[in-house]
Design a protein around this motif. Structure first.
Motif, PDB file in Angstrom:
ATOM      1  N   ARG A 115      50.674  47.600  45.648  1.00 45.75           N
ATOM      2  CA  ARG A 115      51.100  46.203  45.722  1.00 45.75           C
ATOM      3  C   ARG A 115      49.990  45.274  46.176  1.00 45.75           C
ATOM      4  NH1 ARG A 115      56.311  46.509  49.438  1.00 45.75           N
ATOM      5  NH2 ARG A 115      54.820  47.834  50.556  1.00 45.75           N
ATOM      6  N   HIS A 116      49.058  45.818  46.961  1.00 50.97           N
ATOM      7  CA  HIS A 116      47.917  45.010  47.418  1.00 50.97           C
ATOM      8  C   HIS A 116      46.713  45.921  47.577  1.00 50.97           C
ATOM      9  CE1 HIS A 116      45.484  42.169  49.763  1.00 50.97           C
ATOM     10  NE2 HIS A 116      46.272  41.232  49.260  1.00 50.97           N
TER      11      HIS A 116
ATOM     12  N   ASN B 248      29.630  51.039  44.504  1.00 55.43           N
ATOM     13  CA  ASN B 248      29.105  49.702  44.234  1.00 55.43           C
ATOM     14  C   ASN B 248      30.184  48.657  44.022  1.00 55.43           C
ATOM     15  OD1 ASN B 248      26.641  51.548  42.759  1.00 55.43           O
ATOM     16  ND2 ASN B 248      26.056  49.911  44.169  1.00 55.43           N
ATOM     17  N   PHE B 249      31.411  49.038  44.239  1.00 56.10           N
ATOM     18  CA  PHE B 249      32.523  48.104  44.053  1.00 56.10           C
ATOM     19  C   PHE B 249      33.518  48.252  45.206  1.00 56.10           C
ATOM     20  CE2 PHE B 249      30.811  49.319  39.954  1.00 56.10           C
ATOM     21  CZ  PHE B 249      30.519  48.085  39.404  1.00 56.10           C
ATOM     22  N   SER B 250      34.354  47.243  45.348  1.00 55.97           N
ATOM     23  CA  SER B 250      35.387  47.278  46.391  1.00 55.97           C
ATOM     24  C   SER B 250      36.744  47.073  45.737  1.00 55.97           C
ATOM     25  CB  SER B 250      35.142  46.166  47.417  1.00 55.97           C
ATOM     26  OG  SER B 250      35.343  44.894  46.815  1.00 55.97           O
ATOM     27  N   PRO B 251      37.819  47.508  46.384  1.00 47.08           N
ATOM     28  CA  PRO B 251      39.149  47.273  45.822  1.00 47.08           C
ATOM     29  C   PRO B 251      39.422  45.793  45.551  1.00 47.08           C
ATOM     30  CG  PRO B 251      39.276  48.912  47.554  1.00 47.08           C
ATOM     31  CD  PRO B 251      37.876  48.371  47.587  1.00 47.08           C
ATOM     32  N   ALA B 252      38.891  44.912  46.402  1.00 42.76           N
ATOM     33  CA  ALA B 252      39.131  43.483  46.204  1.00 42.76           C
ATOM     34  C   ALA B 252      38.536  42.988  44.886  1.00 42.76           C
ATOM     35  CB  ALA B 252      38.536  42.698  47.375  1.00 42.76           C
ATOM     36  N   GLU B 253      37.394  43.571  44.462  1.00 41.06           N
ATOM     37  CA  GLU B 253      36.769  43.155  43.198  1.00 41.06           C
ATOM     38  C   GLU B 253      37.594  43.583  41.991  1.00 41.06           C
ATOM     39  OE1 GLU B 253      32.189  43.439  43.059  1.00 41.06           O
ATOM     40  OE2 GLU B 253      32.793  44.951  44.547  1.00 41.06           O
TER      41      GLU B 253
ATOM     42  N   GLY C  36      46.707  40.008  44.070  1.00 40.67           N
ATOM     43  CA  GLY C  36      46.141  41.014  44.971  1.00 40.67           C
ATOM     44  C   GLY C  36      46.567  42.421  44.625  1.00 40.67           C
ATOM     45  N   GLN C  37      47.469  42.581  43.622  1.00 37.79           N
ATOM     46  CA  GLN C  37      47.867  43.922  43.196  1.00 37.79           C
ATOM     47  C   GLN C  37      46.668  44.636  42.569  1.00 37.79           C
ATOM     48  OE1 GLN C  37      51.300  43.792  40.611  1.00 37.79           O
ATOM     49  NE2 GLN C  37      52.292  42.184  41.829  1.00 37.79           N
ATOM     50  N   ILE C  38      46.733  45.960  42.546  1.00 41.48           N
ATOM     51  CA  ILE C  38      45.627  46.728  41.978  1.00 41.48           C
ATOM     52  C   ILE C  38      46.166  47.976  41.291  1.00 41.48           C
ATOM     53  CG2 ILE C  38      45.219  48.025  44.116  1.00 41.48           C
ATOM     54  CD1 ILE C  38      42.214  47.948  43.425  1.00 41.48           C
ATOM     55  N   LYS C  39      45.518  48.314  40.181  1.00 42.65           N
ATOM     56  CA  LYS C  39      45.823  49.552  39.468  1.00 42.65           C
ATOM     57  C   LYS C  39      44.522  50.334  39.363  1.00 42.65           C
ATOM     58  CE  LYS C  39      48.871  49.713  36.247  1.00 42.65           C
ATOM     59  NZ  LYS C  39      49.645  49.557  34.998  1.00 42.65           N
ATOM     60  N   LEU C  40      44.499  51.513  39.967  1.00 43.80           N
ATOM     61  CA  LEU C  40      43.306  52.348  39.932  1.00 43.80           C
ATOM     62  C   LEU C  40      43.354  53.235  38.695  1.00 43.80           C
ATOM     63  CD1 LEU C  40      42.865  53.568  43.629  1.00 43.80           C
ATOM     64  CD2 LEU C  40      42.024  51.492  42.528  1.00 43.80           C
TER      65      LEU C  40
ATOM     66  N   SER D  80      36.890  39.499  36.175  1.00 44.82           N
ATOM     67  CA  SER D  80      38.305  39.865  36.080  1.00 44.82           C
ATOM     68  C   SER D  80      38.397  41.350  35.785  1.00 44.82           C
ATOM     69  CB  SER D  80      39.009  39.062  34.969  1.00 44.82           C
ATOM     70  OG  SER D  80      40.375  39.436  34.860  1.00 44.82           O
ATOM     71  N   ALA D  81      39.322  42.028  36.448  1.00 41.82           N
ATOM     72  CA  ALA D  81      39.542  43.450  36.196  1.00 41.82           C
ATOM     73  C   ALA D  81      41.043  43.632  35.923  1.00 41.82           C
ATOM     74  CB  ALA D  81      39.068  44.282  37.372  1.00 41.82           C
ATOM     75  N   TYR D  82      41.759  44.264  36.856  1.00 38.56           N
ATOM     76  CA  TYR D  82      43.206  44.412  36.651  1.00 38.56           C
ATOM     77  C   TYR D  82      43.893  43.053  36.772  1.00 38.56           C
ATOM     78  CZ  TYR D  82      48.071  45.404  37.592  1.00 38.56           C
ATOM     79  OH  TYR D  82      49.461  45.393  37.557  1.00 38.56           O
ATOM     80  N   ARG D  83      44.915  42.858  35.924  1.00 45.26           N
ATOM     81  CA  ARG D  83      45.761  41.668  36.009  1.00 45.26           C
ATOM     82  C   ARG D  83      47.218  42.111  36.056  1.00 45.26           C
ATOM     83  NH1 ARG D  83      43.491  38.441  30.815  1.00 45.26           N
ATOM     84  NH2 ARG D  83      41.321  38.091  31.494  1.00 45.26           N
ATOM     85  N   SER D  84      47.956  41.542  36.982  1.00 46.20           N
ATOM     86  CA  SER D  84      49.394  41.777  36.997  1.00 46.20           C
ATOM     87  C   SER D  84      50.007  41.035  35.805  1.00 46.20           C
ATOM     88  CB  SER D  84      50.003  41.255  38.305  1.00 46.20           C
ATOM     89  OG  SER D  84      49.851  39.844  38.380  1.00 46.20           O
ATOM     90  N   PRO D  85      51.183  41.444  35.328  1.00 47.58           N
ATOM     91  CA  PRO D  85      51.794  40.761  34.175  1.00 47.58           C
ATOM     92  C   PRO D  85      51.945  39.261  34.385  1.00 47.58           C
ATOM     93  CG  PRO D  85      52.924  42.834  34.589  1.00 47.58           C
ATOM     94  CD  PRO D  85      51.967  42.637  35.734  1.00 47.58           C
TER      95      PRO D  85
END
Length: 226
Positions: free
Chosen positions: A9-10, A23-28, A35-39, A62-67
């Motif tokens: 969810r965040h 080299n990356f963070s979950p926030a990126e 703030g949702q994330i899909k790994l 831009s990486a993951y996008r929620s619907p």
């Protein structure tokens, strides 16, 4: 067996032991709107491999996008961003052609080119591409090396001119000193004849310096140094 795709969810809820992309963070990677994330481990592994191949930071626009966020930004209904398998990377610090080549080498298959917005979209596929490619950047050519020239500090012309200038100033200084001494007490009057001789010595040096400067300039013209 491939690592499973996980959704949180965040991005702050992602366990540290699951994050293996240095080299990356979950926030990126998280959705910019919620703030949702899909790994998606496979996609992130390719993103990390691309970063290492290029040797420069990747600015993830831009990486993951929620619907809901995907709808808000006008994304395609079946956008790969919804799966966590797509990344929009800014080209501010990359050559677009080199970036595309490296992205293909590490396994990205889908490419979208947005030169006006300054980024390239990459995803896991299927293989396709859209948009107008970035204009080819001009290659900087090395300036033609000019002929070797003497440095100012070593120039014979400068040395000759400098000697003439110093000697001229010296002669003038002696003349002034002579006039001053002539008006001083009688105790220093015996020095005046010697100063007169010294003045003529300086004048001779000045003439010699001028001659050296003229000869050096003529020689420089002959050698094409000026």
């Amino acid at each position: 067996m491939p690592d499973p795709v996980r959704t949180y969810r965040h991005f702050r809820e992602v366990p540290d032991h699951l994050w293996r992309w240095p080299n990356f963070s979950p926030a990126e990677i998280a959705c910019r709107g919620t703030g949702q994330i899909k790994l998606h481990p496979e996609a992130l592994d390719k993103l990390q491999a691309l970063r290492e191949r290029l040797g420069k930071p990747l600015i993830v626009r831009s990486a993951y996008r929620s619907p809901e966020h995907n709808r808000a930004v006008g994304g395609a209904t079946r956008s790969k961003h919804l799966d966590g398998t797509a990344f929009d990377i800014a080209m501010a610090n990359h050559d677009p052609a080199a970036f595309e080549a490296a992205a293909r080498e590490v396994g990205f298959l889908g490419f979208g080119f947005y030169p006006r917005s300054g980024f390239i979209h990459v995803d896991l596929g299927p293989a396709r591409q859209w948009g107008e490619r970035f204009p080819i950047r001009a290659t900087a050519f090395a300036a033609e090396t000019p002929p070797a020239r003497e440095s100012l500090a070593e120039s014979r012309t400068l040395k000759g001119g400098g000697a003439a200038g110093v000697a001229t100033l010296g002669a003038a200084g002696v003349e002034v000193a002579q006039g001053v001494l002539a008006e001083t007490q009688t105790a220093v009057l015996p020095l005046v004849p010697y100063l007169d001789t010294l003045r003529w010595v300086f004048i001779a040096v000045a003439l010699g310096g001028i001659a050296v400067a003229i000869l050096a300039r003529i020689d420089d013209w002959r050698r094409g140094r000026r």
